[in-house]
Motif scaffolding. Structure first.
Motif, PDB file in Angstrom:
ATOM      1  N   ASP B 141     -25.500 -16.339   1.546  1.00 25.24           N
ATOM      2  CA  ASP B 141     -25.181 -14.942   1.299  1.00 25.24           C
ATOM      3  C   ASP B 141     -24.100 -14.396   2.226  1.00 25.24           C
ATOM      4  OD1 ASP B 141     -28.244 -13.318   0.201  1.00 25.24           O
ATOM      5  OD2 ASP B 141     -26.823 -14.623  -0.809  1.00 25.24           O
ATOM      6  N   ALA B 142     -23.471 -15.263   3.021  1.00 23.98           N
ATOM      7  CA  ALA B 142     -22.486 -14.786   3.995  1.00 23.98           C
ATOM      8  C   ALA B 142     -21.250 -14.234   3.295  1.00 23.98           C
ATOM      9  CB  ALA B 142     -22.085 -15.930   4.920  1.00 23.98           C
ATOM     10  N   VAL B 143     -20.582 -13.308   3.955  1.00 25.56           N
ATOM     11  CA  VAL B 143     -19.283 -12.838   3.486  1.00 25.56           C
ATOM     12  C   VAL B 143     -18.248 -13.902   3.854  1.00 25.56           C
ATOM     13  CG1 VAL B 143     -17.511 -11.055   3.706  1.00 25.56           C
ATOM     14  CG2 VAL B 143     -19.936 -10.428   3.816  1.00 25.56           C
ATOM     15  N   THR B 144     -17.551 -14.440   2.861  1.00 20.48           N
ATOM     16  CA  THR B 144     -16.545 -15.474   3.102  1.00 20.48           C
ATOM     17  C   THR B 144     -15.220 -15.045   2.473  1.00 20.48           C
ATOM     18  OG1 THR B 144     -17.085 -16.581   1.025  1.00 20.48           O
ATOM     19  CG2 THR B 144     -18.306 -17.302   2.972  1.00 20.48           C
ATOM     20  N   ILE B 166     -21.466   1.821   5.912  1.00 22.45           N
ATOM     21  CA  ILE B 166     -22.185   0.545   5.921  1.00 22.45           C
ATOM     22  C   ILE B 166     -21.356  -0.438   6.737  1.00 22.45           C
ATOM     23  CG2 ILE B 166     -23.058  -1.384   4.518  1.00 22.45           C
ATOM     24  CD1 ILE B 166     -24.606   1.174   3.975  1.00 22.45           C
ATOM     25  N   ALA B 167     -22.011  -1.055   7.708  1.00 27.78           N
ATOM     26  CA  ALA B 167     -21.341  -2.078   8.519  1.00 27.78           C
ATOM     27  C   ALA B 167     -22.099  -3.382   8.369  1.00 27.78           C
ATOM     28  CB  ALA B 167     -21.288  -1.649   9.986  1.00 27.78           C
ATOM     29  N   VAL B 168     -21.429  -4.361   7.763  1.00 29.72           N
ATOM     30  CA  VAL B 168     -22.025  -5.678   7.581  1.00 29.72           C
ATOM     31  C   VAL B 168     -21.337  -6.620   8.546  1.00 29.72           C
ATOM     32  CG1 VAL B 168     -22.285  -7.632   6.021  1.00 29.72           C
ATOM     33  CG2 VAL B 168     -22.515  -5.304   5.146  1.00 29.72           C
ATOM     34  N   THR B 169     -22.103  -7.236   9.443  1.00 30.60           N
ATOM     35  CA  THR B 169     -21.469  -8.123  10.415  1.00 30.60           C
ATOM     36  C   THR B 169     -21.860  -9.564  10.156  1.00 30.60           C
ATOM     37  OG1 THR B 169     -23.231  -7.582  11.959  1.00 30.60           O
ATOM     38  CG2 THR B 169     -21.186  -6.342  12.180  1.00 30.60           C
ATOM     39  N   GLY B 170     -20.908 -10.438  10.434  1.00 28.07           N
ATOM     40  CA  GLY B 170     -21.052 -11.872  10.208  1.00 28.07           C
ATOM     41  C   GLY B 170     -19.733 -12.526  10.586  1.00 28.07           C
ATOM     42  N   ALA B 171     -19.421 -13.647   9.981  1.00 25.15           N
ATOM     43  CA  ALA B 171     -18.157 -14.314  10.297  1.00 25.15           C
ATOM     44  C   ALA B 171     -16.988 -13.371   9.993  1.00 25.15           C
ATOM     45  CB  ALA B 171     -18.028 -15.599   9.495  1.00 25.15           C
ATOM     46  N   ILE B 172     -17.050 -12.715   8.857  1.00 22.13           N
ATOM     47  CA  ILE B 172     -16.128 -11.624   8.541  1.00 22.13           C
ATOM     48  C   ILE B 172     -16.961 -10.349   8.519  1.00 22.13           C
ATOM     49  CG2 ILE B 172     -14.553 -10.660   6.806  1.00 22.13           C
ATOM     50  CD1 ILE B 172     -14.183 -13.494   5.728  1.00 22.13           C
ATOM     51  N   ASP B 173     -16.483  -9.312   9.198  1.00 24.45           N
ATOM     52  CA  ASP B 173     -17.230  -8.053   9.244  1.00 24.45           C
ATOM     53  C   ASP B 173     -16.601  -7.048   8.287  1.00 24.45           C
ATOM     54  OD1 ASP B 173     -18.677  -8.966  11.655  1.00 24.45           O
ATOM     55  OD2 ASP B 173     -16.733  -8.679  12.645  1.00 24.45           O
ATOM     56  N   LEU B 174     -17.440  -6.282   7.625  1.00 22.48           N
ATOM     57  CA  LEU B 174     -16.975  -5.219   6.732  1.00 22.48           C
ATOM     58  C   LEU B 174     -17.557  -3.890   7.200  1.00 22.48           C
ATOM     59  CD1 LEU B 174     -17.633  -6.978   3.284  1.00 22.48           C
ATOM     60  CD2 LEU B 174     -15.530  -7.015   4.664  1.00 22.48           C
ATOM     61  N   VAL B 175     -16.699  -2.884   7.308  1.00 21.84           N
ATOM     62  CA  VAL B 175     -17.166  -1.550   7.707  1.00 21.84           C
ATOM     63  C   VAL B 175     -16.516  -0.551   6.761  1.00 21.84           C
ATOM     64  CG1 VAL B 175     -17.384   0.121   9.593  1.00 21.84           C
ATOM     65  CG2 VAL B 175     -17.184  -2.325  10.118  1.00 21.84           C
ATOM     66  N   THR B 176     -17.350   0.164   6.019  1.00 26.27           N
ATOM     67  CA  THR B 176     -16.783   1.038   4.993  1.00 26.27           C
ATOM     68  C   THR B 176     -17.547   2.344   4.862  1.00 26.27           C
ATOM     69  OG1 THR B 176     -16.129   1.202   2.664  1.00 26.27           O
ATOM     70  CG2 THR B 176     -18.188   0.034   3.142  1.00 26.27           C
ATOM     71  N   ASP B 177     -16.822   3.365   4.458  1.00 29.40           N
ATOM     72  CA  ASP B 177     -17.462   4.648   4.136  1.00 29.40           C
ATOM     73  C   ASP B 177     -17.492   4.862   2.612  1.00 29.40           C
ATOM     74  OD1 ASP B 177     -14.804   5.053   3.598  1.00 29.40           O
ATOM     75  OD2 ASP B 177     -14.554   6.785   4.913  1.00 29.40           O
ATOM     76  N   GLY B 178     -17.164   3.808   1.877  1.00 23.34           N
ATOM     77  CA  GLY B 178     -17.162   3.888   0.423  1.00 23.34           C
ATOM     78  C   GLY B 178     -15.749   4.055  -0.118  1.00 23.34           C
ATOM     79  N   ASP B 179     -14.892   4.479   0.765  1.00 21.34           N
ATOM     80  CA  ASP B 179     -13.512   4.727   0.370  1.00 21.34           C
ATOM     81  C   ASP B 179     -12.620   3.630   0.978  1.00 21.34           C
ATOM     82  OD1 ASP B 179     -11.198   5.898  -0.489  1.00 21.34           O
ATOM     83  OD2 ASP B 179     -11.169   7.447   1.082  1.00 21.34           O
TER      84      ASP B 179
END
Lengths: 272, 272, 272
Positions: B141-144, B166-179
């Protein structure tokens, strides 16, 4: 001061700690580093037995739970009955009504040997209420060279009123039984960037009180000097790129390696 | 990104943490390292006062106790009333019904500024149920780079639905406010061999949110970059024989020493 | 012994820990260092789900709370139902009636794979009562070359009576299933100056049991050798001025870096 340190190493006092879960591991390792032996227990059903096999009791109200208060009282009463030294570290007194009231209740129900905190916490307990900026001393309220005289008068009068030793730690540390006041100038400001140096000192101070029952004031002051001197020694070993995590480890290491001679040479204090 | 770091150092935000007892000491030291100030309290009777003197609230459900949930809700409501940022770290959501339901309850009852977790935890909250392999992300399920597009679509839509970052952390991190969505590529895989780097990041991110109230998305992304960059800087200082314990210390040290310039130069991200 | 270590690295067993708040962070980092993966949970409502996604269960009664006992029993029964290995670390058995009785209750209600403690704790459980000097073994009661024969007879008979593996750690370690007894002479006395090396070993041993289900005795003994050998390796890296804090980190680092070959070469044991 050397004999106070050496008595801890010689007698290896077992210290019962009812302490917060933030800094508890460091408290245990500092107790081992200075020559004592730690045991932690806060469950009301457990504490009386544990206190009975120990030589001293360290009560710290950081991350206080309602269920632990009964444990603190029970352990404290047992320690009092056994004439063990009891130290109170009123972490965050003034930051919440709950913590302030719990500290005041413990002062009322127990015979304390030492209350050790920062100036805001101690002022809160003196006033019976008040606020602090979290767990760290309000800078405006710090003990400084400028307000030293009046600070000494304050802590002495509080110590007399409470009938126990008051230890106020900060840039300048004051330790008094109401009669004599140690003014200690060891330590470094960077120690404030490590969580729990105060908690660690409280644990170690309890070991010093336990191993030096005839000289509680001097033993408490010696523990303050050890902590501050360890901060200085540790700082000398810091390398480029090191920060507060490494500093934390080096301070504990410095306590581990400190001899009576080191303390004698490095302690910076006067008695007023 | 430099201003977000410098605001933390300048404003020294006091952060209230209701967090697990596994990684709490590191969370406190990371908060101090980045320039903030930590206070921990989970007792329901204590939390409202503590939150009131703080600037932000970090809620982490690792080692969750039933008695703490009430404290989390009370603290969160008070923080909401005071317009303080509130971060939720749903440790182990998906690993047990109890944790999943508690995280969902907190999302329902509180206005959250950020939810920060690994992809499995975030997916669990999105679905309202599910399982994870313990507290670590399911590798499948990792972000790749391969599934990046759809992952961004997923986190953006979740952020929009929840009305929070939403901040998803892993090998690649995603941080978003929806926009906007920050895609961050700092960090090293070895950080996964240290317990609590996620918890540490959540504490630090709360300090960043608190010191940068006008730019929560950018501040949250900056905190992620700081953590990852610290992992890279720390790795360069590793010597033969060093392992995860030393790496843990060096990461905190790197946060302690990081300047705005360092961050500006080292942050690796794009905004999509 | 090499295969037991390599199985842990290959299978990355997820271990559920119900453990004390003093040493929990080190337990987590040691589990990661050896190749396992830790998850901590003691809330009765949470533990059955958590145990179900894990491969093994480590129960440690240091800083025991009344509310956790139900969690220990529930987790243990679920682990038993799933045929997961269950380890009991009876920290402080003998130091209080509460701890002693809880350990005895767990022995009665659960099918344990291993009981791992110091000699005083193990003797307490054998006798069903008794006292210890806090959490450390009474020196008079240590396993020595002089009393080795009778100590082996004692642990073998206790293992047989209980139908589980008994691991007694100290200067000389004994690990037996009642039939064969590993006598292990790795380690260094300075390890006793670090809090929680016993707790760390219990966590790691559970990972070894989980990854080597066909050979619980040998796997448990291998974990003891790993811990002791790590203490030796770490000691060689100690520099002037280093103390117990640095030693703690170096031991975890040594576990992190240890290969099967290292273990094969460094393990010092005989089977009696």
């Amino acid at each position: 001061m050397k004999e106070f340190l050496e008595n801890v190493r010689g007698l290896m006092p077992l210290v019962h700690n009812i302490t917060n879960y933030v800094t508890v591991n460091d408290v245990a390792n500092v107790l081992l580093a200075c020559g004592g032996s730690p045991i932690m227990s806060d469950e009301p059903e457990d504490v009386e037995d544990i206190t009975s096999i120990c030589g001293g009791l360290n009560i710290n109200i950081g991350t206080l739970h309602k269920t632990s208060i009964d444990g603190m009282v029970r352990a404290g009463k047992r320690a009092n009955a056994l004439s063990h030294p009891v130290l109170l570290d009123p972490v965050g007194a003034g930051a919440s009504v709950f913590r302030t009231n719990t500290a005041l209740k413990l002062m009322e129900e127990l015979k304390l040997t030492v209350i050790r905190g920062n100036i805001s916490e101690i002022k809160t307990l003196y006033l019976g209420s008040g606020t602090t900026k979290g767990v760290d001393a309000d800078i405006a309220d710090a003990v400084t060279e400028e307000n030293l005289e009046e600070s000494i008068v304050f802590v002495k009068s509080f110590a007399k009123k409470e009938g126990c030793i008051i230890a106020v730690t900060g840039a300048i540390d004051l330790v008094t039984d109401g009669d004599r006041c140690y003014v200690i100038r060891n330590g470094r400001p960077e120690m404030g960037k490590i969580t729990g140096t105060g908690c660690q000192l409280s644990g170690m101070m309890t070991a010093y009180l336990t191993a030096n029952p005839e000289h509680p004031l001097d033993a408490a002051a010696a523990a303050v000097c050890v902590m501050g001197l360890a901060g200085e020694t540790a700082w000398k070993r810091m390398e480029d790129g090191d920060g507060n995590a490494t500093y934390r480890n080096r301070i504990i290491d410095a306590i581990y390696n400190m001899t009576g001679e080191d303390l004698e040479k490095g302690a910076v204090y006067e008695v007023r």
